[in-house]
Design an enzyme around this catalytic site. Structure first.
Site, PDB file in Angstrom:
ATOM      1  CG  HIS A 554       0.029   0.255   2.659  1.00 45.13           C
ATOM      2  ND1 HIS A 554       0.440  -1.275   3.230  1.00 45.13           N
ATOM      3  CD2 HIS A 554       0.481   1.093   3.445  1.00 45.13           C
ATOM      4  CE1 HIS A 554       1.359  -0.866   3.757  1.00 45.13           C
ATOM      5  NE2 HIS A 554       0.729   0.252   4.490  1.00 45.13           N
ATOM      6  CG  ASP A 556       1.997   5.027   4.349  1.00 44.23           C
ATOM      7  OD1 ASP A 556       1.809   4.137   4.705  1.00 44.23           O
ATOM      8  OD2 ASP A 556       3.521   5.131   4.815  1.00 44.23           O
ATOM      9  CG  HIS A 626       4.834   1.022   3.018  1.00 44.67           C
ATOM     10  ND1 HIS A 626       4.548   2.237   1.957  1.00 44.67           N
ATOM     11  CD2 HIS A 626       4.612   0.737   3.787  1.00 44.67           C
ATOM     12  CE1 HIS A 626       3.812   2.636   3.378  1.00 44.67           C
ATOM     13  NE2 HIS A 626       3.990   1.731   3.818  1.00 44.67           N
ATOM     14  NE  ARG A 636       8.042  -6.215  11.215  1.00 45.94           N
ATOM     15  CZ  ARG A 636       7.237  -4.847  10.540  1.00 45.94           C
ATOM     16  NH1 ARG A 636       6.473  -5.052  11.087  1.00 45.94           N
ATOM     17  NH2 ARG A 636       8.246  -4.564   9.697  1.00 45.94           N
TER      18      ARG A 636
END
Length: 682
Positions: A554, A556, A626, A636
C-alpha cells in the site's frame, strides 16, 4: 395521514407527530457488533461461532442496505413533487419523506443509530474481509464446499492474496468439490451477466449473448437506482466546524444537495468498477450497446442493431466505425430509427447533473472535475477488449492492461541532512534503497531502550489498533496489538506501568520525528499525524504453507491501484500524511521483513530486516509502495509513525499527550502531587 391538499402548517404538525410516535417494532443486530463477536471467536478458536456471527454480520449488512434503498424509493414515490411548486410545498414534501423514511427503516431495523458503523468496518465489508475469516473457519470445521465459496468470494476482490490463490487451487483438487461450489456470494448481477454475455459472444453464441447483454442492461439500470438511493445518507461537510456553522438556509441546502448529487453522479464509476479495484472498466455502459448491435447484426435483427448503434453514438457522437454501421443498417432497412429510450434518458440526466454540479461547486467555492466515464471508445476488438473478470473457476483477470505510467520523483526534494544524534548511523540512502525519499538508519535507540519499550508493549497494547478499537488485523494468521502515546501515559499515571517507560515512548517518537525532519531537509515543521506502538504475533498452527503478507502492499497517503499503475490521492486514504517511519524494537522472529515495491505491488525494490534501533523512513506517497512480509514465528514489535506538514492535521491525541508531559515536567516528583484527571485530560 394527510392528503396532498392539507395546509402546510397542518402538514408540519402531523409530520412531527409521526416522527415522535414512530417506534421500533423490530430489532436487527448491528453488523459491526456481530463482526466484532466473530473476530473474537476466531481468536478463541471457536469456529462455529465465527460462522454464526460472521454470516449474521453479512446478512445484517445486506438487510440494512436493502431496507434503506427500498424505504427511500418507496417514500419518494409516496411523496412526489407535483407541478404546483412553492417553498412551503417543497419543505412539506421533504418533511413528509423524512418522516416516511424514518418510520419505514426503523420498523425493519430498529433504532437507526444502532446501525451507524465506523468507516473502518464499512471498508472491511467492501474489501470482503469477513470471507477471509469464514474460509478459515469452514476449513477448520471440515466443510470444504463452503470454504471454497468463501475463498472464491474473497479472492475476487483480493487477487493479490497469494495464500488464498493457493487455497483455491487446493480446493479445486478435492474430489467432492466441483465448479459449482466456487460461487461469488457478493457478485453484482449486472457485472456477472455482462461477463457471461462476453464469454458467449466470444464463442459465437450470439443468441445467448443477446439474452445476457439485455439482462445486464436491466440489472445495470436497477443497480443505478439503488446506488443513487444510498447516496441519500448523511454527508460530511469537509472543512466546516458545525459548532460554528453559519450558512444560510439556502446555502446549507445547496451544499448538502451538491454533495448528494456528486455521489449520485459517481454511480457511473461505481457500477463500472470490479470488486477490490479502484479504476472503472473503460467505456463500460456504451460497450453493452456496441456488443448488442453487432450480435443483433449476426442474427439478422437489423432493427434492434440500428437502435443499439444509435444508442452507442449518444455516448460517442460521430465515432467513425459506428457511424458507418448506422449508415449500413439504414440502407438495408430503408428507414431510420431512434436510439434506445433508456440510454437517451440516462444520458440526458447525466448532462443535467453535470450542469448542476458545475453551478453548485462554483457557488460553494469547491472544485469539481468531471470524471472520464466513457472517454475511450471501442472495446470489442481483441486489442481493446475489456477482460471478462474470471476465466473458468478462479483465475483472476485484471480489469485493464497495465499502463506504462511511472511516478515522477517529487521536485525539489532533498536528503542527507544531519542526523542530530551521535549514535545514529546512516545505513542506506534513497539510491541504495532503489527509490526516492527513502532512508535506513541504525542505533536510533539502545538495546536497553528497545527492551523497555517491548516490556511496555506487552502491558499496554490491546487487540486492534489501540485507537479506534478496530479488531480486524490485516491477516487472520497474526495477532495484531497496538497502543497510542496518550494511552500509555494514562497507564503510567494510573501506576500500571512505570511512568519512566511511558515517557520513553513519548521521547523516542519525538527523536524519530526530529531525525526524519532533519535528514530530509524539510523547510517547515513536521507534525505527528499518528503514533502507534504495535506488535504482530504469529498464531501457532496457522503458518503452514503461508505466503500472504503481514501487511499488504500500500501507500500511506493515496489509494494504490496496481492495475492502472496509479495511486489515487483521495479518501479514504490519509491524504494529509507526508512522511512515514518505523522504529523496530527487535529482530528475534521469523519473517516480517519490510519491503518497498514498484507501483505494480509485486516487484520488490528493497527489503529491510528489522532489528532493535533500526529506522526506515520515507515519503508517504505513491512513489513508495510498501508492505510487510508474513511474520511466521515469534513477535515483531515496532513504533509506527506518520507525519504531516499541515498543522491542521496534527494528531489530537499527541497534542493532549504534549499537555500531559508539560504538566508532568512542572512537578518536582514524578507521579506525586499530580492534578491530572485521567478522564478529563486523558
Amino acid at each position: 395521514m394527510m392528503d396532498g391538499n392539507s395546509p402546510p402548517a397542518a402538514a408540519l404538525s402531523v409530520v412531527l407527530l409521526i416522527v415522535a410516535l414512530s417506534t421500533s417494532t423490530a430489532f436487527l443486530e448491528p453488523c459491526d457488533l456481530l463482526y466484532d463477536n466473530a473476530v473474537q471467536a476466531f481468536y478463541s478458536n471457536d469456529y462455529k461461532n465465527v460462522v454464526r456471527y460472521m454470516e449474521g454480520a453479512l446478512s445484517s449488512y445486506r438487510d440494512v442496505r436493502r431496507t434503506k434503498v427500498r424505504c427511500r424509493l418507496r417514500c419518494q414515490d409516496q411523496h412526489a413533487f407535483d407541478e404546483t411548486f412553492s417553498d412551503m410545498h417543497f419543505f412539506d414534501v421533504v418533511l413528509r419523506r423524512a418522516a416516511c423514511m424514518n418510520k419505514c427503516i426503523e420498523e425493519k431495523l430498529g433504532t437507526q443509530s444502532l446501525h451507524k458503523v465506523s468507516e473502518d468496518v464499512v471498508q472491511d465489508f467492501n474489501r470482503r474481509i469477513p470471507y477471509n475469516y469464514l474460509q478459515m473457519a469452514y476449513q477448520k470445521l471440515k466443510q470444504p464446499d463452503k470454504a471454497a465459496a468463501a475463498a472464491h468470494t474473497y479472492f475476487q476482490a483480493n487477487p493479490e492474496h497469494v495464500e488464498m490463490g493457493q487455497n483455491l487451487e487446493q480446493y479445486k483438487e478435492l474430489k467432492d468439490i466441483t465448479e459449482n461450489h466456487f460461487v461469488d456470494h457478493e457478485a453484482r448481477p449486472h457485472q456477472h451477466s455482462f461477463t457471461a454475455a462476453v464469454r458467449l459472444y466470444d464463442k459465437g453464441d450470439y443468441e445467448g449473448a443477446i439474452v445476457l447483454f439485455e439482462e445486464a442492461l436491466v440489472e445495470y439500470y436497477k443497480a443505478d437506482v439503488e446506488c443513487r438511493a444510498l447516496c441519500q445518507a448523511p454527508q460530511s461537510f469537509e472543512g466546516h466546524d458545525h459548532l460554528r456553522y453559519r450558512y444560510s438556509l439556502h446555502e446549507l441546502v445547496s451544499d448538502h444537495f451538491t454533495q448528494v448529487l456528486h455521489c449520485e453522479h459517481e454511480c457511473v464509476r461505481d457500477l463500472a468498477t470490479r470488486p477490490g479495484r479502484l479504476s472503472p472498466m473503460e467505456n463500460y455502459l456504451p460497450l453493452h450497446y456496441d456488443y448488442l448491435q453487432f450480435a443483433y447484426f449476426q442474427v439478422e435483427r437489423l432493427e434492434e442493431a440500428l437502435q443499439c448503434a444509435l444508442a452507442y453514438l449518444l455516448f460517442h457522437e460521430g465515432e467513425e466505425f459506428m457511424t458507418d454501421n448506422v449508415d449500413y443498417y439504414r440502407d438495408v432497412l430503408g428507414h431510420d430509427s431512434k436510439p434506445r429510450e433508456k440510454a437517451a434518458w440516462y444520458l440526458r440526466r447525466h448532462k443535467q447533473e453535470l450542469e448542476l454540479l458545475l453551478t453548485g461547486s462554483k457557488i460553494m467555492g469547491a472544485e469539481f472535475i468531471e470524471g472520464n466515464y466513457w472517454s475511450s471508445t471501442g472495446g470489442r476488438e481483441d486489442s481493446n477488449r475489456i477482460p471478462s473478470g474470471t476465466d473458468g473457476w478462479m483465475e483472476y483477470v485484471p480489469i485493464s492492461e497495465k499502463k506504462n505510467v511511472t511516478i515522477a520523483a517529487p521536485q525539489h526534494l532533498k536528503e542527507g541532512g544531519p542526523l542530530l544524534y551521535d549514535s545514529v548511523q546512516l545505513v542506506q540512502n534513497s539510491a541504495a534503497l532503489n527509490g526516492t525519499q527513502r532512508v535506513l538508519l541504525d542505533h536510533v535507540i539502545s538495546e536497553e531502550e528497545c527492551a523497555e519499550l517491548r516490556q511496555l508493549a506487552h502491558i499496554v497494547t490491546m487487540a486492534g489498533d489501540g485507537y479506534r478499537g478496530r479488531m480486524s488485523p490485516h491477516t487472520p494468521n497474526e495477532k495484531f496489538e497496538g497502543a497510542t502515546v496518550l494511552k500509555t501515559l494514562q497507564y503510567g499515571y494510573e501506576g500500571r506501568v512505570p511512568m519512566r517507560s511511558a515517557r520513553l515512548f513519548y521521547d523516542t517518537s519525538e527523536r524519530v520525528r526530529r531525525i526524519i525532519e532533519s535528514y530530509f531537509l524539510l523547510s517547515s515543521t513536521l507534525h505527528f499525524s499518528y503514533t502507534h506502538l504495535v506488535c504482530r504475533t504469529a498464531i501457532t498452527g496457522q503458518q503452514d504453507h503461508r505466503n500472504d503478507l503481514s501487511h499488504p502492499i500500500h501507500a500511506d497517503n493515496c489509494l494504490l491501484d496496481p492495475d492502472a499503475n496509479e495511486c489515487w490521492k483521495e479518501p479514504p486514504a490519509y491524504t494529509y500524511r507526508d512522511y512515514s517511519a518505523l522504529l523496530y524494537l527487535n529482530g528475534d522472529f521469523e519473517g516480517g521483513e519490510f519491503i518497498f515495491t514498484e507501483m505494480d505491488a509485486k516487484t520488490v525494490t528493497a527489503s529491510v530486516k528489522p532489528k532493535c534501533g533500526r529506522v526506515v523512513g520515507f515519503s508517504s506517497g505513491g512513489e513508495n509502495p510498501h508492505g510487510v512480509k508474513a511474520v511466521t514465528s515469534g513477535q515483531r514489535c515496532a513504533v509506527a509513525l506518520w507525519f504531516t506538514l499541515d498543522p491542521l492535521y496534527r494528531e489530537l491525541e499527541r497534542l493532549q499527550a504534549d499537555e500531559v508531559i508539560q504538566t508532568l515536567d512542572t512537578q518536582s516528583v514524578w507521579g506525586q502531587g499530580l492534578s491530572i484527571n485521567p478522564k478529563d485530560e486523558l
